[in-house]
Every structure is written in C-alpha cells, then in structure tokens.
Design a protein around this motif. Structure first.
Motif, PDB file in Angstrom:
ATOM      1  N   GLN A  11     -41.687 -10.410  10.751  1.00  0.00           N
ATOM      2  CA  GLN A  11     -42.527 -11.505  11.242  1.00  0.00           C
ATOM      3  C   GLN A  11     -42.039 -12.860  10.734  1.00  0.00           C
ATOM      4  O   GLN A  11     -42.004 -13.846  11.485  1.00  0.00           O
ATOM      5  N   PHE A  12     -41.657 -12.905   9.463  1.00  0.00           N
ATOM      6  CA  PHE A  12     -41.197 -14.164   8.890  1.00  0.00           C
ATOM      7  C   PHE A  12     -39.932 -14.648   9.601  1.00  0.00           C
ATOM      8  O   PHE A  12     -39.834 -15.834   9.974  1.00  0.00           O
TER       9      PHE A  12
ATOM     10  N   SER B 160     -50.310  -8.594   2.636  1.00  0.00           N
ATOM     11  CA  SER B 160     -50.564  -7.187   2.329  1.00  0.00           C
ATOM     12  C   SER B 160     -49.831  -6.241   3.275  1.00  0.00           C
ATOM     13  O   SER B 160     -49.845  -5.023   3.078  1.00  0.00           O
ATOM     14  N   LEU B 161     -49.177  -6.780   4.283  1.00  0.00           N
ATOM     15  CA  LEU B 161     -48.410  -5.938   5.203  1.00  0.00           C
ATOM     16  C   LEU B 161     -47.222  -5.314   4.475  1.00  0.00           C
ATOM     17  O   LEU B 161     -46.742  -5.851   3.465  1.00  0.00           O
TER      18      LEU B 161
ATOM     19  N   THR C  61     -45.857 -15.409   1.905  1.00  0.00           N
ATOM     20  CA  THR C  61     -45.470 -14.184   2.603  1.00  0.00           C
ATOM     21  C   THR C  61     -44.962 -13.108   1.650  1.00  0.00           C
ATOM     22  O   THR C  61     -45.191 -11.916   1.870  1.00  0.00           O
ATOM     23  N   PHE C  62     -44.270 -13.533   0.585  1.00  0.00           N
ATOM     24  CA  PHE C  62     -43.678 -12.574  -0.354  1.00  0.00           C
ATOM     25  C   PHE C  62     -44.128 -12.859  -1.796  1.00  0.00           C
ATOM     26  O   PHE C  62     -43.287 -13.017  -2.694  1.00  0.00           O
ATOM     27  N   PRO C  63     -45.430 -12.960  -2.042  1.00  0.00           N
ATOM     28  CA  PRO C  63     -45.888 -13.362  -3.375  1.00  0.00           C
ATOM     29  C   PRO C  63     -45.508 -12.383  -4.479  1.00  0.00           C
ATOM     30  O   PRO C  63     -45.067 -12.804  -5.555  1.00  0.00           O
ATOM     31  N   ALA C  64     -45.688 -11.100  -4.231  1.00  0.00           N
ATOM     32  CA  ALA C  64     -45.397 -10.113  -5.275  1.00  0.00           C
ATOM     33  C   ALA C  64     -43.907 -10.061  -5.582  1.00  0.00           C
ATOM     34  O   ALA C  64     -43.500 -10.031  -6.756  1.00  0.00           O
ATOM     35  N   GLU C  65     -43.105 -10.070  -4.538  1.00  0.00           N
ATOM     36  CA  GLU C  65     -41.656  -9.967  -4.735  1.00  0.00           C
ATOM     37  C   GLU C  65     -41.120 -11.180  -5.491  1.00  0.00           C
ATOM     38  O   GLU C  65     -40.280 -11.043  -6.403  1.00  0.00           O
ATOM     39  N   LEU C  66     -41.598 -12.364  -5.149  1.00  0.00           N
ATOM     40  CA  LEU C  66     -41.116 -13.572  -5.809  1.00  0.00           C
ATOM     41  C   LEU C  66     -41.656 -13.687  -7.232  1.00  0.00           C
ATOM     42  O   LEU C  66     -40.950 -14.146  -8.130  1.00  0.00           O
TER      43      LEU C  66
END
Length: 199
Positions: free
Chosen positions: A96-97, A87-88, A143-148
C-alpha cells in the motif's frame, strides 16, 4: 453608491482577483505538466488568458508566484494521501505504501523536474522540498512504527534508507533516466522496501 453596493463591489473585485490568481497558478502547473520546465511570464499569462502586466499585478515577483505554485502542488499531494493501518501485515503495508508513494511521486514529477532548476535560488522551492521530505518521514513513521522503532527511529539507517528508496530523486532516476514505466518503478520500490524491512 450605497454601503451595501460598495460591499458587493468590493467582494466581487476580491473574488475576481482570486479567480485570476487561481488561473495563473493553474496555467503555470499546466505548462509544467507539458514539460515546459521554465515557463516565461508571457507563456503563463497567455495560457491564463491575461496580460503579463496582470500577472505581475497579482504576483509582485517570481518568488511570490512560486510560493503560490508550490502551495498548489503540496495541497494536491495532501489530497492523494491515505493513512495506512499500521496493524496490517508488513507485506500489505509495504504494498500500500509503495503504490501510494508512486502515485504521489508521479503526480509531483512535473513540478520536481522544474524545481531542480530553480531551487538553489528560490526559498519557496527549497521550503517545498523540505516539506515533502518531512511528509515522507511522517508517512514512514505512521506506516512502519514498530520496524523503525526497533531500528533507531527517524535517525536510524533503516529510516534513511527507506526515505532514499522512496525519494523524488530515486523515482526520477527510475522513470526519467532508466525509462521505466510506473508499474516497473513501483515494483522496484516495493522490492527494495521488502528487502530493507525483511518482509
């Protein structure tokens, strides 16, 4: 000898054997960290303070030793992993990743350099590579669920590109072939991720 004494003797023998195996694996890892890409049994045994015969009593062959050594590196890699809050803001997740990925890649680099030489002939090394690829894929999805999700998921070009940008081979190219330091390599990964993710 009483049953209790026999059990203690057996437990002590098992504990000594485990300590010997741990010393062998640690010796192997130390040699890799020092740049010895294909340490001999003699070199590993000397570093562990044992004889080559004792090494092969504890590990029946090279593949068995590699199984233990890859488990050592994979366990250490898992300890370095910290979940990143999906959610960041995107820029914070990318930063961070990439910082964490660089730390883990740098830690695994000695083993990765050695594995390149033996992987075609070792099921243990090949399995370790597959596990590391799966870990990277899972980390990206978390880390990037929405983007992927919006770009085809794990089979989409975006996920594949992100995996390539943070792969061990790309890190090795930056560090070993181009001679970049850790900060510069991390900055390139971060910039690549920002461009791919539209941050």
């Amino acid at each position: 000898m009483s049953e209790s004494s026999t059990e203690r003797h057996s437990d002590g023998r098992i504990a000594r054997g485990e300590r010997t195996r741990e010393a062998i694996v640690e010796a192997h890892a130390e040699l890799l960290r020092e740049g010895v890409l294909k340490p001999t049994a003699k070199a590993i045994a000397e570093r562990a303070g044992i004889s080559p015969r004792t090494l092969w009593i504890n590990f029946k062959d090279l593949e068995t030793l590699l199984e233990a050594t890859t488990a050592y590196w994979l366990d250490a890699d898992a300890v370095l992993r910290t979940p990143i809050d999906a959610s960041l803001p995107l820029a914070a997740r990318i930063d961070q990743f990439c910082r964490q990925r660089a730390l883990r890649l740098e830690h695994l680099a000695p083993a990765a350099r050695s594995a390149v030489l033996g992987e075609p002939f070792s099921p243990a090394l090949a399995a370790a590579r597959r596990e590391l690829i799966e870990r990277l894929r899972r980390d990206l999805l978390e880390t990037f669920p929405a983007e992927l999700s919006a770009a085809g998921g794990v089979d989409g070009a975006l996920c594949i590109a992100l995996m390539a940008a943070a792969s061990g081979m790309t890190w090795s190219f930056a560090r070993d072939d181009l001679g970049l330091d850790v900060d510069a390599g991390t900055a390139i990964m971060r910039d690549t991720y920002a461009r791919l993710l539209g941050a």
